[in-house]
Scaffold this active site. Structure first.
Site, mmCIF file in Angstrom:
data_model
loop_
_atom_site.group_PDB
_atom_site.id
_atom_site.type_symbol
_atom_site.label_atom_id
_atom_site.label_comp_id
_atom_site.label_asym_id
_atom_site.label_seq_id
_atom_site.Cartn_x
_atom_site.Cartn_y
_atom_site.Cartn_z
ATOM 1 N N ALA A 130 -0.457 18.768 9.279
ATOM 2 C CA ALA A 130 0.707 18.399 10.090
ATOM 3 C C ALA A 130 0.268 17.830 11.439
ATOM 4 O O ALA A 130 0.838 16.847 11.931
ATOM 5 C CB ALA A 130 1.619 19.611 10.290
ATOM 6 N N GLY A 190 -4.768 25.157 6.751
ATOM 7 C CA GLY A 190 -4.840 23.799 6.203
ATOM 8 C C GLY A 190 -3.560 23.016 6.432
ATOM 9 O O GLY A 190 -3.592 21.825 6.759
ATOM 10 N N CYS A 191 -2.436 23.671 6.284
ATOM 11 C CA CYS A 191 -1.143 22.995 6.452
ATOM 12 C C CYS A 191 -0.919 22.605 7.907
ATOM 13 O O CYS A 191 -0.361 21.546 8.195
ATOM 14 C CB CYS A 191 -0.015 23.887 5.942
ATOM 15 S SG CYS A 191 -0.173 24.255 4.176
ATOM 16 N N THR A 192 -1.370 23.446 8.822
ATOM 17 C CA THR A 192 -1.253 23.127 10.246
ATOM 18 C C THR A 192 -2.148 21.939 10.596
ATOM 19 O O THR A 192 -1.720 21.013 11.292
ATOM 20 C CB THR A 192 -1.595 24.360 11.111
ATOM 21 O OG1 THR A 192 -0.654 25.402 10.789
ATOM 22 C CG2 THR A 192 -1.522 24.039 12.592
#
Length: 154
Positions: free
Chosen positions: A50, A45-47
């Site tokens: 970003a 999710g963080c990738t």
């Protein structure tokens, strides 16, 4: 700490970028800032989040926004994350959670019945004076930059 609300000044903070450069709230004044908090470098999710902000950076910059991401990862982890995904914005290494705590996003979470402390994914939009303009509590990771632009077109 309680999460600051729209219309309030953002909490003052001091942290370091992926390059080891100090950054404070005062450094962000003069330009609108997308200050986004995320749990961990190189997780799915963080990738996605970003990458969305990376891909939308020009469209956001055209509207006067700069992007700053914050997570508890180290400067080295952030440098690797930026290099791996060609990220074109600043990440803050909040290893002591002080920035997350100041913004009220360091909280108890639960996964598979296990409780732990972590970052609640949240984005704050700061105006040029450092005042909170908008808060996104329900971040759409894969389309976050479109989500931000849509909020300003309404």
């Amino acid at each position: 700490m309680a999460k600051p609300q729209v219309g309030e000044m953002a909490p003052d903070f001091r942290s370091t970028t992926q390059e080891g450069t100090p950054l404070t709230l005062a450094d962000l004044k003069g330009q609108r800032t997308i200050l986004y908090f995320y749990p961990k470098d190189n997780t799915s999710g963080c990738t996605l989040e970003a990458q969305s902000l990376r891909d939308g950076r020009e469209a956001l910059a055209a509207r006067g926004f700069r992007i700053v991401g914050v997570s508890p990862d180290s400067e080295r982890s952030h440098r690797n994350f930026c290099a791996k995904h060609d990220l074109n914005f600043t990440l803050l290494a909040d290893t002591d959670h002080s920035v997350c705590e100041a913004f009220g996003v360091w909280a108890e979470k639960s996964m598979y019945g296990r409780k732990y402390m972590g970052v609640v994914r949240t984005t704050f939009i700061l105006d040029a004076e450092g005042r909170i303009e908008k808060i996104f509590d329900k971040v759409k990771t894969a389309t976050h930059y479109e989500q931000i632009l849509a909020a300003y077109e309404a």
